[in-house]
Design an enzyme around this catalytic site. Structure first.
Site, PDB file in Angstrom:
ATOM      1  N   LYS A 115       6.941  18.526  18.799  1.00 25.62           N
ATOM      2  CA  LYS A 115       6.529  19.449  19.851  1.00 25.62           C
ATOM      3  C   LYS A 115       5.428  18.840  20.734  1.00 25.62           C
ATOM      4  O   LYS A 115       5.412  19.047  21.953  1.00 25.62           O
ATOM      5  CB  LYS A 115       6.067  20.777  19.246  1.00 25.62           C
ATOM      6  CG  LYS A 115       7.160  21.516  18.472  1.00 25.62           C
ATOM      7  CD  LYS A 115       8.371  21.850  19.349  1.00 25.62           C
ATOM      8  CE  LYS A 115       9.395  22.685  18.618  1.00 25.62           C
ATOM      9  NZ  LYS A 115      10.557  23.054  19.449  1.00 25.62           N
ATOM     10  N   SER A 123       5.867  25.097  20.996  1.00 28.53           N
ATOM     11  CA  SER A 123       5.224  25.962  20.020  1.00 28.53           C
ATOM     12  C   SER A 123       3.731  25.721  20.134  1.00 28.53           C
ATOM     13  O   SER A 123       3.290  24.705  20.695  1.00 28.53           O
ATOM     14  CB  SER A 123       5.716  25.583  18.613  1.00 28.53           C
ATOM     15  OG  SER A 123       4.848  26.075  17.616  1.00 28.53           O
ATOM     16  N   TYR A 154       7.585  18.657  12.684  1.00 29.23           N
ATOM     17  CA  TYR A 154       7.699  19.714  13.690  1.00 29.23           C
ATOM     18  C   TYR A 154       6.598  19.573  14.743  1.00 29.23           C
ATOM     19  O   TYR A 154       6.875  19.537  15.949  1.00 29.23           O
ATOM     20  CB  TYR A 154       7.617  21.067  13.001  1.00 29.23           C
ATOM     21  CG  TYR A 154       7.804  22.246  13.926  1.00 29.23           C
ATOM     22  CD1 TYR A 154       9.049  22.556  14.453  1.00 29.23           C
ATOM     23  CD2 TYR A 154       6.726  23.073  14.254  1.00 29.23           C
ATOM     24  CE1 TYR A 154       9.230  23.652  15.294  1.00 29.23           C
ATOM     25  CE2 TYR A 154       6.900  24.160  15.091  1.00 29.23           C
ATOM     26  CZ  TYR A 154       8.144  24.439  15.607  1.00 29.23           C
ATOM     27  OH  TYR A 154       8.312  25.518  16.440  1.00 29.23           O
ATOM     28  N   ALA A 156       4.715  16.978  15.413  1.00 27.63           N
ATOM     29  CA  ALA A 156       4.845  15.708  16.131  1.00 27.63           C
ATOM     30  C   ALA A 156       5.897  15.806  17.226  1.00 27.63           C
ATOM     31  O   ALA A 156       5.693  15.330  18.355  1.00 27.63           O
ATOM     32  CB  ALA A 156       5.192  14.584  15.159  1.00 27.63           C
ATOM     33  N   ASP A 191      25.771  19.091  19.812  1.00 25.90           N
ATOM     34  CA  ASP A 191      24.727  18.651  18.896  1.00 25.90           C
ATOM     35  C   ASP A 191      23.753  17.829  19.739  1.00 25.90           C
ATOM     36  O   ASP A 191      24.063  16.701  20.132  1.00 25.90           O
ATOM     37  CB  ASP A 191      25.327  17.800  17.770  1.00 25.90           C
ATOM     38  CG  ASP A 191      24.283  17.307  16.772  1.00 25.90           C
ATOM     39  OD1 ASP A 191      23.073  17.359  17.082  1.00 25.90           O
ATOM     40  OD2 ASP A 191      24.670  16.848  15.677  1.00 25.90           O
TER      41      ASP A 191
END
Length: 270
Positions: free
Chosen positions: A157, A140, A153, A155, A62
């Site tokens: 990346k 991305s 998401y 932020a 994890d």
């Protein structure tokens, strides 16, 4: 030098290796004769892929837990004696307007996407410097141009890109390769697992996955970028155009992005 010759016997850690881009990449590196460490929470899925292959190590990981990331590196070195490439691919997405969002969702995304990259890179870095190896961050286009309803998401990346760009400069004279790898929309489970406003999984994708870039094609591009020791790859033509146009006409990209997201199935803008 072709890919098979370049990757043969290299020790490669791939996080998020139980599905999507991570699984496709692990399979590709294995086919090239690399010694691959598959890391994800779904140990059973990875072990089914490894099928007794002595060149594959599966480690339940994890990445949001620092101790898991440290153990991943330790088990890799104990088994194979070195690390040549670290692919930080594990990631989580979301889909909800920020005004409706429980802040635990953003914390979760930062823990997995950003801190997972930080933890794995921190513990692998001494071995990567020794081998003059490479570290990858799979981000991305959302790490260059923000996507509405994906605040956490985007932020995370953006943060990964800033972190790895800095690592590259710090080790400019040490032979360390740092690749920021930005696919466009790629066929995967990431949208099914994306978190909603309350932190529950979305359970479905708003896109036609069959029309997206395949994970296998994405993995081949990743391998090419590593072989060429690229520092940045933006895969899709739309992504490259978006990044270029944003530098000159940011307001225009904002408007187009809004319209694009508003057309998604069950868009939060509707």
């Amino acid at each position: 030098m072709n890919n098979a010759a370049y990757f043969k016997d290299k020790v490669i850690i791939v996080t998020g290796a139980s599905s999507g881009i991570g699984l496709a990449s692990a399979r590709l590196f294995i086919s090239y004769g690399a010694r691959v460490v598959m890391a994800a929470r779904s140990l059973e899925k990875m072990e089914a892929e490894a099928a007794g292959n002595d060149n594959v190590l599966c480690v339940r990981t994890d990445v949001s837990l620092e101790e898991d990331c440290r153990r991943l590196v330790e088990e890799t070195v104990a088994r194979f004696g070195r690390i040549d490439i670290l692919v930080n691919n594990a990631g989580l997405s979301m889909r909800a307007m920020f005004k409706d969002l429980d802040l635990k969702v953003i914390r979760r995304l930062m823990d997995v996407n950003f801190w997972g990259t930080v933890y794995c890179t921190k513990y692998a870095l001494p071995y990567l410097l020794e081998s003059k190896g490479q570290v990858v961050g799979v981000i991305s286009i959302a790490g260059y141009s923000a996507l509405p309803a994906r605040t956490g998401y985007s932020a995370s990346k953006f943060a990964i890109r800033g972190f790895l760009d800095t690592i590259r400069i710090e080790h400019l004279k040490d032979g360390l390769g740092v690749l920021v790898f930005a696919p466009g929309y790629t066929e995967s489970n990431v949208r099914n697992a994306a978190l909603t406003a309350d932190g529950s999984a979305q359970g479905k994708t708003p896109l036609n996955e069959e029309k997206l870039m395949s994970a296998e094609r994405c993995a081949k591009n990743l391998a090419r970028g590593l072989r060429l020791r690229r520092s940045e790859m933006i895969l899709s033509p739309l992504g490259r155009i978006t990044v270029a146009v944003r530098k000159v006409f940011p307001w225009f990209v904002d408007w187009l992005t809004y319209r694009f997201i508003a057309r998604e199935a069950d868009s939060p803008f509707k």
